[in-house]
Scaffold this active site. Structure first.
Site, PDB file in Angstrom:
ATOM      1  N   SER A   1       0.954  -4.549  -6.934  1.00  0.00           N
ATOM      2  CA  SER A   1       0.258  -5.825  -7.044  1.00  0.00           C
ATOM      3  C   SER A   1       1.162  -7.005  -7.379  1.00  0.00           C
ATOM      4  O   SER A   1       0.703  -8.154  -7.333  1.00  0.00           O
ATOM      5  CB  SER A   1      -0.866  -5.723  -8.084  1.00  0.00           C
ATOM      6  OG  SER A   1      -1.976  -5.043  -7.530  1.00  0.00           O
TER       7      SER A   1
ATOM      8  N   LYS B   1       1.302  -9.994  -5.116  1.00  0.00           N
ATOM      9  CA  LYS B   1       0.398 -11.138  -5.217  1.00  0.00           C
ATOM     10  C   LYS B   1       1.089 -12.391  -5.745  1.00  0.00           C
ATOM     11  O   LYS B   1       0.542 -13.493  -5.611  1.00  0.00           O
ATOM     12  CB  LYS B   1      -0.804 -10.775  -6.082  1.00  0.00           C
ATOM     13  CG  LYS B   1      -1.676  -9.672  -5.475  1.00  0.00           C
ATOM     14  CD  LYS B   1      -2.852  -9.321  -6.373  1.00  0.00           C
ATOM     15  CE  LYS B   1      -3.795  -8.312  -5.733  1.00  0.00           C
ATOM     16  NZ  LYS B   1      -3.289  -6.935  -5.762  1.00  0.00           N
TER      17      LYS B   1
ATOM     18  N   SER C   1      -6.547  -9.233 -10.206  1.00  0.00           N
ATOM     19  CA  SER C   1      -5.673  -8.656  -9.176  1.00  0.00           C
ATOM     20  C   SER C   1      -6.491  -8.186  -7.979  1.00  0.00           C
ATOM     21  O   SER C   1      -6.281  -7.096  -7.440  1.00  0.00           O
ATOM     22  CB  SER C   1      -4.856  -7.491  -9.744  1.00  0.00           C
ATOM     23  OG  SER C   1      -3.852  -7.090  -8.835  1.00  0.00           O
TER      24      SER C   1
END
Length: 202
Positions: A66, A69, A126
């Site tokens: 993640s 991101k 997230s």
């Protein structure tokens, strides 16, 4: 867990920038050589100058999960800056975006949310579904957005990064390094400090 990893990366770079005198950072930490970390790779960068204070296997390409991101968030902020959309504009969720799985806020196909709300979903939860919805909103498709991500990565000097999606779901060839993560994280928090309003909630 993954949203906390994203927050931790941004918070670590932010805290270093706030706590160290920029001109003295390198001299102050010249003996910072062994932190006893068990992670495969690490890099500690001072925000203001970009001085690398500590690194451990920082060039090894690994799946970023993640932390991907960070680049998605950077492109969202740059899109708003360039006048492509406003924070209050409405984003409609596609079937593809709603099907992401993993970390998500359970957006439904056809649901609409503001850009600002999508930003919160990505930063705090997230959310893979919100990431994909924003990618499609900005570039027309996730594939086109990923091309933008890789072009921006090249512009930042992220020499060992290849993005395959906008959210970090595991897929072959989706790789970056600790050094490259530091470069994009520094760009985000230096140019768009408002990200702290969301990323430091946790």
């Amino acid at each position: 867990m993954r949203h906390r990893v994203l927050t931790a990366v941004l918070t670590l770079v932010f805290c270093v920038g706030c706590c160290l005198p920029a001109l003295a950072a390198e001299k102050q930490y010249e003996n910072l050589t062994d932190l006893g970390l068990t992670s495969k790779s690490a890099l500690l960068m001072e925000e203001d100058t970009g001085t690398i204070l500590y690194e451990q296997n920082s060039h090894e390409a690994l799946p970023p999960a993640s932390v991907t991101k960070v680049m998605t968030l950077l492109l969202i902020y740059e899109g708003e800056r360039d006048g492509k959309f406003d924070w209050t504009d409405t984003v409609q969720v596609s079937e593809h975006a709603a099907s992401m799985g993993g970390s998500q806020v359970f957006l439904e196909p056809g649901e609409t949310q503001s850009v600002d709300t999508m930003l919160k979903c990505i930063s705090v939860a997230s959310a893979n579904d919100a990431c994909t919805a924003m990618a499609e909103y900005i570039a027309g498709s996730e594939e086109a957005f990923v091309k933008m991500m890789n072009e921006r990565a090249a512009g930042l000097g992220m020499k060992n990064t290849t993005f395959q999606n906008c959210n970090g779901l595991d897929t072959e060839g989706h790789l970056t390094t600790a050094r490259d993560i530091a470069l994009m994280s520094r760009e985000l928090i230096e140019k768009y400090p408002k990200i702290h309003d969301y990323c430091m909630i946790w």
